[in-house]
Motif scaffolding. Structure first.
Motif, short mmCIF file in Angstrom:
data_model
loop_
_atom_site.label_atom_id
_atom_site.label_comp_id
_atom_site.label_asym_id
_atom_site.label_seq_id
_atom_site.Cartn_x
_atom_site.Cartn_y
_atom_site.Cartn_z
N TYR A 1 7.29 42.93 -93.43
CA TYR A 1 6.88 42.41 -92.45
C TYR A 1 7.68 42.53 -91.22
CZ TYR A 1 4.66 39.41 -89.17
OH TYR A 1 3.96 39.02 -87.79
N CYS B 1 6.00 46.79 -90.89
CA CYS B 1 5.28 47.91 -91.77
C CYS B 1 3.95 47.38 -92.25
CB CYS B 1 6.15 47.98 -93.29
SG CYS B 1 5.39 48.86 -94.55
N SER B 2 3.02 48.15 -92.32
CA SER B 2 1.47 47.65 -92.70
C SER B 2 1.50 47.25 -93.92
CB SER B 2 0.63 48.84 -92.36
OG SER B 2 0.74 49.92 -93.22
N GLU C 1 -0.74 47.89 -96.05
CA GLU C 1 -1.00 49.10 -97.10
C GLU C 1 0.29 49.57 -97.87
OE1 GLU C 1 -3.76 53.10 -96.83
OE2 GLU C 1 -2.74 52.18 -94.92
N SER D 1 3.62 48.04 -97.83
CA SER D 1 4.38 47.15 -97.83
C SER D 1 5.12 47.00 -99.13
CB SER D 1 4.16 45.77 -97.44
OG SER D 1 3.01 45.40 -98.37
N GLY E 1 0.99 39.46 -84.64
CA GLY E 1 1.47 40.81 -85.68
C GLY E 1 2.81 41.40 -85.03
N GLY F 1 2.69 47.37 -86.93
CA GLY F 1 1.61 47.55 -88.03
C GLY F 1 1.28 46.36 -88.86
N ALA F 2 2.51 45.39 -88.83
CA ALA F 2 2.50 44.42 -89.92
C ALA F 2 1.63 43.15 -89.34
CB ALA F 2 3.61 43.81 -90.10
N ASN G 1 -4.18 39.11 -96.21
CA ASN G 1 -3.00 40.11 -96.54
C ASN G 1 -1.85 39.33 -97.02
OD1 ASN G 1 -4.15 42.28 -95.28
ND2 ASN G 1 -3.01 42.06 -93.29
#
Length: 313
Positions: free
Chosen positions: A192, A196-197, A199, A201, A234, A237-238, A244
């Motif tokens: 996070y 990082c997204s 998807e 992580s 956010g 992308g996190a 989530n």
């Protein structure tokens, strides 16, 4: 020609959760939580408290009782201001302890913290001793001063208690002398905080872990913190969200169990004071909220194992 396996698409990154409803995620979350996890970072501070506040044995014991059914280990962060009671009380509940001395830029506090850690270790309340947390990341001490504290603790506690230092995984690559001084590498891994997204992580965290393993040159690596906030702003992308946070918990716990990774999840309870240091997401890292209610489980569908497992509203 390769064979396509639909059930394995994105499986390394936890993609199997993409089609789950919120209720479906809650069911999986509850099942994993009741099955138990390796470790939890213990959050002692009630609403209105913050580091430096005196915490009571009553509040520690109350929170320890809530989390006891779900974790084998707890991690504490300080050995002063009442925090020294955390490992003692954990032992009453049959929980193992990773006990930290909090080091900063105040020499007097540092000495008291280290003395507290040594005392607890010699009294039998410490299973792993952590000398400092993210001191290099914050720049609070020189590397030589940290190494001095680590050496002092190592020489003053029983030989069978592993000693280490906690920091972001990459600090051990950049500071080989610290990695060398550790009996065990205590690495914080937060996809996070690196934007990082969700998807990707889990893959990202696995790479963080591998970097820490390489830096440790064969030493055991423990993930001392990882988690995902359930609300707030956010970071690239996190994205924090209720769903989530559940997905990250499920993916990380499954990996921990399947690959036998020792992991301390961050965190047990939401703590509002962290907003000052981390922005609005700081208050929402807990599996339980600030009022000690479980966040991600539909409580009406829970089956208790002969006793109340969750504090009800």
């Amino acid at each position: 020609m390769s064979s396509k396996r639909n059930h394995k698409i994105m499986s390394l990154s936890g993609g199997h959760l993409d089609n789950k409803t919120t209720k479906g995620l809650q069911y999986i979350f509850g099942k994993i939580l009741k099955g138990g996890m390796h470790g939890l970072c213990f959050s002692p501070y009630e609403e209105g408290q913050e580091p430096g506040s005196q915490i009571t044995e009553a509040q520690i014991r109350r929170r320890m009782e809530i989390i006891q059914p779900y974790t084998k280990w707890i991690r504490s962060f300080s050995c002063t201001d009442g925090n020294e009671a955390i490992p003692r009380i954990a032992k009453e509940y049959g929980i193992k302890t990773l006990v930290g001395a909090w080091l900063g830029d105040d020499d007097e506090i540092n000495k008291n913290e280290v003395a507290g850690l040594i005392k607890l270790a010699n009294e039998g309340y410490v299973d792993i001793a952590a000398v400092g947390n993210e001191v290099m990341y914050r720049g609070d001490l020189s590397e030589s001063k940290l190494l001095e504290f680590m050496k002092g603790v190592k020489g003053a506690i029983p030989n069978d208690i592993p000693m280490g230092y906690v920091d972001a995984y990459y600090e051990f690559t950049e500071r080989p002398l610290i990695a060398e001084a550790c009996d065990v590498i205590l690495a914080n891994c937060y996809p996070y905080w690196e934007g990082c997204s969700l998807e990707y992580s889990l893959l990202y965290m696995k790479d963080m872990f591998q970097q820490a393993l390489k830096a440790g040159k064969g030493k055991k690596v423990i993930i001392t913190e990882t988690g995902w906030p359930s609300q707030g702003s956010g970071l690239h992308g996190a994205l924090p969200s209720f769903e989530n946070a559940m997905k990250y918990f499920i993916n990380s716990q499954k990996w921990s169990q399947e690959d036998n990774i020792d992991m301390f999840y961050f965190s047990s309870f939401d703590e509002s004071w962290k907003v000052g240091a981390e922005g609005d997401v700081g208050a929402y890292w807990g599996l339980w909220d600030k009022n000690e209610n479980i966040k991600f489980v539909d409580k009406t569908s829970l089956v208790s194992r002969g006793k109340r497992l969750f504090k009800m509203v």
